[in-house]
Scaffold this motif. Structure first.
Motif, mmCIF file in Angstrom:
data_model
loop_
_atom_site.group_PDB
_atom_site.id
_atom_site.type_symbol
_atom_site.label_atom_id
_atom_site.label_comp_id
_atom_site.label_asym_id
_atom_site.label_seq_id
_atom_site.Cartn_x
_atom_site.Cartn_y
_atom_site.Cartn_z
ATOM 1 N N LYS A 2 28.160 50.188 90.037
ATOM 2 C CA LYS A 2 27.688 51.205 89.087
ATOM 3 C C LYS A 2 26.297 50.857 88.572
ATOM 4 N N ARG A 44 23.371 50.780 91.752
ATOM 5 C CA ARG A 44 22.956 52.009 92.444
ATOM 6 C C ARG A 44 21.563 52.449 92.005
ATOM 7 N N SER A 45 21.299 52.390 90.721
ATOM 8 C CA SER A 45 19.957 52.756 90.245
ATOM 9 C C SER A 45 18.979 51.603 90.446
ATOM 10 N N LYS A 64 17.450 51.335 93.971
ATOM 11 C CA LYS A 64 16.522 52.417 94.312
ATOM 12 C C LYS A 64 15.083 52.040 93.961
ATOM 13 N N HIS A 94 18.937 47.542 83.727
ATOM 14 C CA HIS A 94 19.839 48.082 84.741
ATOM 15 C C HIS A 94 21.214 47.422 84.727
#
Length: 214
Positions: free
Chosen positions: A53, A56-57, A60, A79
């Motif tokens: 969870k 994922r960001s 990127k 994050h």
């Protein structure tokens, strides 16, 4: 601790695991060797779902050690603050990213010793990376494998190193590559710590565990 399961029974255990799931996969999401190292390092005392969870960001914007260093420790914390021990883990990720850039040209080394020299990377993490990325038959022993190995007698041992060695010694060579994934998944979803789901277990008839649940 169950007594050592005999070779033919172990082979039958893994034959059934293979039949049920021929290509078991680790559940940590990653896009390359570097993000796998980071994900596994973050997963200590945390769930794979919780790590996924958060990453994922993160991945990127920082999927290489160079990009992670640009993000910086505070940016990384933003994050991963939902993950336990996030402050120390952020420090380790930044430190290991710096070492990868300065010592290894930004590439992740494929030796256990080199991996274990990185901050926050222990033997288990190194074995996960060797297995999942380079397909080396390394056995990453976590709490699930330790429990299943001892409960079933597939790989009994008093500590994680002993269980790791027992897997290497006892599991047939043709099942070594995926052995730790089968054992982790079995421990996570079937052979649970408090309430093992014995009625749903595909090896129940050959498992010596005496306290089978009804």
């Amino acid at each position: 601790m169950a007594k050592q399961m005999d070779y033919n029974t172990i082979r039958e255990v893994f034959r059934r695991f293979h039949e049920a799931d021929p290509e078991p996969k680790g559940e940590l999401e990653h896009v390359n060797a570097y993000t796998l190292v980071v994900a596994v390092a973050l997963s200590a005392q945390a769930t794979d779902a919780g790590v996924n969870k958060a990453t994922r960001s993160l991945f990127k914007v920082a999927d290489t050690p160079e990009k992670m260093l640009e993000l910086g420790e505070e940016g990384l914390v933003g994050h991963i603050k939902t993950i336990g021990l996030y402050r120390q883990k952020a420090k380790n990720v930044i430190k290991l990213s710096r070492i990868l850039v300065d010592t290894y040209g930004g590439e992740v080394p494929n030796s256990r010793a080199a991996l274990q020299s990185l901050p926050g990377v222990g033997r288990k993490t190194a074995n996960v990376v060797l297995n999942m990325w380079w397909h080396y038959p390394a056995q990453a022993v976590d709490t699930h494998i330790f429990r299943v190995g001892n409960r079933t007698g597939i790989a009994p041992g008093k500590d994680v190193i002993a269980v790791e060695r027992a897997i290497e010694d006892n599991v047939p060579a043709d099942y070594q590559l995926h052995a730790h994934h089968w054992l982790i998944l079995h421990g996570r979803y079937v052979c649970k710590a408090r309430k093992p789901m014995c009625p749903n277990c595909i090896i129940r008839d050959i498992c010596p565990y005496e306290e089978k649940t009804l």
